[in-house]
Enzyme design. Sequence first.
Site, PDB file in Angstrom:
ATOM      1  N   GLU A  12       0.831  -1.214   0.000  1.00  0.00           N
ATOM      2  CA  GLU A  12       0.000   0.000   0.000  1.00  0.00           C
ATOM      3  C   GLU A  12       0.863   1.261   0.000  1.00  0.00           C
ATOM      4  OE1 GLU A  12      -3.142   0.503  -0.444  1.00  0.00           O
ATOM      5  OE2 GLU A  12      -3.667  -1.615  -0.505  1.00  0.00           O
TER       6      GLU A  12
ATOM      7  N   ASP B 188     -10.680   4.440  -2.325  1.00  0.00           N
ATOM      8  CA  ASP B 188      -9.650   5.136  -3.105  1.00  0.00           C
ATOM      9  C   ASP B 188     -10.374   5.959  -4.187  1.00  0.00           C
ATOM     10  OD1 ASP B 188     -10.460   3.353  -5.025  1.00  0.00           O
ATOM     11  OD2 ASP B 188      -8.478   2.513  -5.436  1.00  0.00           O
TER      12      ASP B 188
ATOM     13  N   TYR C 125      -6.779   6.183   4.062  1.00  0.00           N
ATOM     14  CA  TYR C 125      -6.943   5.104   3.089  1.00  0.00           C
ATOM     15  C   TYR C 125      -6.052   3.905   3.442  1.00  0.00           C
ATOM     16  CZ  TYR C 125      -6.533   2.197  -0.966  1.00  0.00           C
ATOM     17  OH  TYR C 125      -6.512   1.094  -1.773  1.00  0.00           O
TER      18      TYR C 125
END
Length: 310
Positions: free
Chosen positions: A19, A121, A103
Amino acid sequence: MPIRHLSGPNAPYQIYISEIMSQQTQISVVLERYFTPFLKAFPTLHALACAPLERVLCLWRGLGYYARAKHLHQSAQICCQRYGGQLPQDYTALRALPGIGAYSARAILCFGFRQAVGVVDANVARVLLRLFAITPQRAKLASILQERADAFVNPLNPFDHNQALIDLGALVCTKQPQCAICPLSFACQGKDALEKFTQYKKSVSIALDLHCGLCVQKRKLYLCYATQGLYAHLYQFPLLKNQELITLPLLGSVRHSYTKYRVHAMLYQANLEDLQPQGLELVDVHALNDLPTSALSTKLWAVCQRHLKV
Ligand code: SF4
């Protein structure tokens, strides 16, 4: 994608790395070139915490935005001190770690720990706006979208649910949505008024010219090493003292983009007195490939290699 099949106790750490790496870099590039070597070098959070920062930065070379690597290293050390070498399974504790935004925290909770939270997202936001006919001009839009996503998530399989929404936004509910093949078409409240429920972002970009110098002395060259700021712990080509009316021989130029800046960096044959003196260090030409350098300097180094023939 391999990251969609991660499981076991180390999966949250692996998801965390993927990520953070993919925040500013395409996931295909991350998976092709960076993800596996990084995990091989630092297979666990504990291994990352114990590694010297310089080694972490070296493995980040080419990904740019080095603050991400510094934050990863710092977070790993905090997790070892406070959470027994594991990532916390709690949103607030994750957000308190350096470099983990809303996020990323939710992505770690859902994809790493399989918790039933919505992951929003840009692709998912586009789907939600249209699906629930939400006008993007509304105040607190991010909170509204997050609430919708949390309420919409399938509690029995949040992992597949969120991955599917991300894919739907990336492949079907795009700028030119293909509503005819969309599995959510039957319930979509905004598909007949797409203009109204689509967020259009103005992209602002700023052009920046930088003039850098190559000064070589006996197989060593001058680089600038910063100890603070955006480029802390990275080596860079030094800027020329004079950024205008340059008469030095031009060796080449590269283009580079970061955040809103579109940089045109030019490299000149320079003498020591032409360079801005702050942080200058003499570095062996052959050591450069093993030093952490900014993404822009990595590109300029390719220009240098043509002239230095190394
Ligand atoms: S029906 Fe069209 S607008 Fe609605 S979610 Fe599907 S692709 Fe997007």
